[in-house]
Design a protein around this motif. Structure first.
Motif, short mmCIF file in Angstrom:
data_model
loop_
_atom_site.label_atom_id
_atom_site.label_comp_id
_atom_site.label_asym_id
_atom_site.label_seq_id
_atom_site.Cartn_x
_atom_site.Cartn_y
_atom_site.Cartn_z
N ILE A 63 41.96 15.50 -0.54
CA ILE A 63 40.55 15.72 -0.93
C ILE A 63 40.46 15.39 -2.42
N SER A 64 39.60 14.44 -2.73
CA SER A 64 39.50 14.07 -4.15
C SER A 64 38.06 14.15 -4.62
N SER A 65 37.91 14.26 -5.94
CA SER A 65 36.56 14.26 -6.50
C SER A 65 36.04 12.84 -6.53
N ALA A 66 34.72 12.72 -6.42
CA ALA A 66 34.11 11.40 -6.50
C ALA A 66 34.43 10.78 -7.86
N GLY A 67 34.70 9.51 -7.89
CA GLY A 67 34.99 8.82 -9.15
C GLY A 67 36.41 9.00 -9.62
N LEU A 119 52.09 7.33 -3.16
CA LEU A 119 53.09 8.37 -2.91
C LEU A 119 53.28 8.66 -1.42
N GLY A 120 52.28 8.22 -0.62
CA GLY A 120 52.46 8.40 0.82
C GLY A 120 51.35 9.16 1.54
N ALA A 121 50.19 9.34 0.87
CA ALA A 121 49.06 9.99 1.57
C ALA A 121 48.56 9.05 2.66
N ASN A 122 48.05 9.62 3.74
CA ASN A 122 47.57 8.80 4.85
C ASN A 122 46.09 8.47 4.75
N ASP A 123 45.33 9.40 4.18
CA ASP A 123 43.88 9.20 4.12
C ASP A 123 43.33 10.06 3.00
N PHE A 124 42.07 9.83 2.64
CA PHE A 124 41.44 10.70 1.65
C PHE A 124 39.98 10.92 2.01
N ILE A 125 39.43 11.99 1.48
CA ILE A 125 38.01 12.29 1.67
C ILE A 125 37.46 12.79 0.33
N SER A 126 36.26 12.31 -0.02
CA SER A 126 35.70 12.66 -1.33
C SER A 126 34.85 13.92 -1.26
N SER A 180 32.25 16.56 3.70
CA SER A 180 31.48 16.84 4.92
C SER A 180 32.48 17.35 5.96
N PRO A 181 32.31 18.61 6.42
CA PRO A 181 33.28 19.15 7.39
C PRO A 181 33.38 18.29 8.66
N SER A 182 32.25 17.74 9.08
CA SER A 182 32.27 16.91 10.30
C SER A 182 33.11 15.66 10.08
N GLU A 183 32.97 15.07 8.91
CA GLU A 183 33.76 13.87 8.59
C GLU A 183 35.24 14.21 8.53
#
Lengths: 123, 197
Positions: free
Chosen positions: A82-86, A97-104, A108-111
């Motif tokens: 989970i990252s901050s926008a920007g 480092l090996g993360a598979n995905d990210f969400i800003s 959105s819990p549904s996302e």
């Protein structure tokens, strides 16, 4: 059918409350840690099916968490950051480092539910 | 015309007058709806009593967003109070009012914590920590759709990273502190409205 175990590492109580609720409703067994120390302790004894972690965490950042899981624990458990926008630089570092995905943020819990399910399908 | 002073301009400062007029026009073109209250607030902010337009450079002295915040603040004083729609947040809570109440309580706690932390960091001029405190609260502000507070916090972060002007940051934190009670009231009203429906 056994529930998939998910580790939620997030120090923002507000966001964590919402995500915890939605992930549990989504059928996951959620273990929430609010700081890096707890995360490390938990991971030294348990390996969840998937990890969702904020990048900026007290004591043990999301980056350190990825490195710890991939190098020290030698695990390929899916990690969603989970990252901050920007904060693209952090996201790129996380992928390296090996993360598979990210969400800003704002998340959105549904996302997040869709992304978690997608990562688990890949296993 | 708000910006023209009544001072006599002699031949020697005719050039200065032309510059001032150009800056006035630039300012008014950029912010056509800026009212007197807002203008006075800008003067107050920069502690520039006298002919501020002599020194005014819009891009450097004040970010447009600051002026919009001030403008919004001035307009709000005139009529409306903050309004928040919690229906989207309730949707994310899958209709669980108890969770929504919990989120509001956490949100208020986070705002109070930020206000306290900001006060300390301003006093010690620790802009890195102020930036971090602002960063921590930002996601919650976005989540609860409290856009006015979010705008201010984004400006605080920008101020911490760029000019690090204590007066400017103090002003922005003051804006946050003044806006917060209105937002809190709006949240309570929105919650009651949802409960009644």
């Amino acid at each position: 059918m056994t529930k998939k175990r998910l580790l939620l590492a997030e120090d923002d109580e507000l966001l964590a409350s919402l995500l915890n609720f939605r992930l549990k409703k989504g059928g996951y067994e959620v273990n929430h840690s609010a700081n890096g120390k707890e995360v490390k302790e938990y991971l030294s004894q348990n390996m969840p099916d998937i990890i969702v972690s904020d990048i900026m965490m007290p004591y043990f950042s999301g980056m350190e968490l990825i490195a710890y899981v991939r190098k020290e624990l030698n695990s390929q458990v899916p990690i969603i950051i989970i990252s901050s926008a920007g904060n693209e630089e952090n996201v790129l570092n996380a992928f390296e480092l090996g993360a598979n995905d990210f969400i800003s943020k704002p998340v959105s819990p549904s996302e997040l539910l869709v992304r978690v399910a997608r990562e688990l399908k890949k296993i | 015309m708000v910006f023209l002073s009544g001072e006599n301009i002699n031949d020697a400062n005719r050039e200065q007058k032309r510059t001032t007029e150009a800056k006035t026009n630039e300012f008014e073109d950029a912010f056509p709806e800026l009212d007197l209250k807002t203008y006075e607030a800008i003067i107050e902010h920069h502690k520039s009593y006298g002919n501020v337009l002599k020194e005014l450079e819009i891009d450097t002295i004040m970010d447009k967003k600051d002026i919009l915040i001030l403008s919004g603040k001035a307009n709000k004083n005139k009529d409306t109070e903050a309004k928040i729609d919690l229906r989207l947040v309730l949707d994310e809570c899958m209709g669980e009012m108890s969770l929504l109440r919990e989120l509001i309580t956490l949100f208020i706690g986070n705002c109070l914590e930020f206000m306290g932390a900001a006060k300390i960091h301003l006093r010690t001029e620790d802009f890195e920590q102020l930036d971090l405190a602002a960063h921590k609260i930002k996601a919650g502000l976005a989540m609860m759709r409290t856009d006015d507070l979010l705008d201010i916090v984004i400006q605080i972060q920008k101020g911490c990273k760029l000019d690090q002007d204590p007066k400017h940051l103090e002003f922005l934190c003051k804006c946050f502190n003044e806006e917060f009670p209105k937002v809190k009231k709006a949240l309570d009203n929105a919650y009651v409205e949802l409960t009644n429906n």
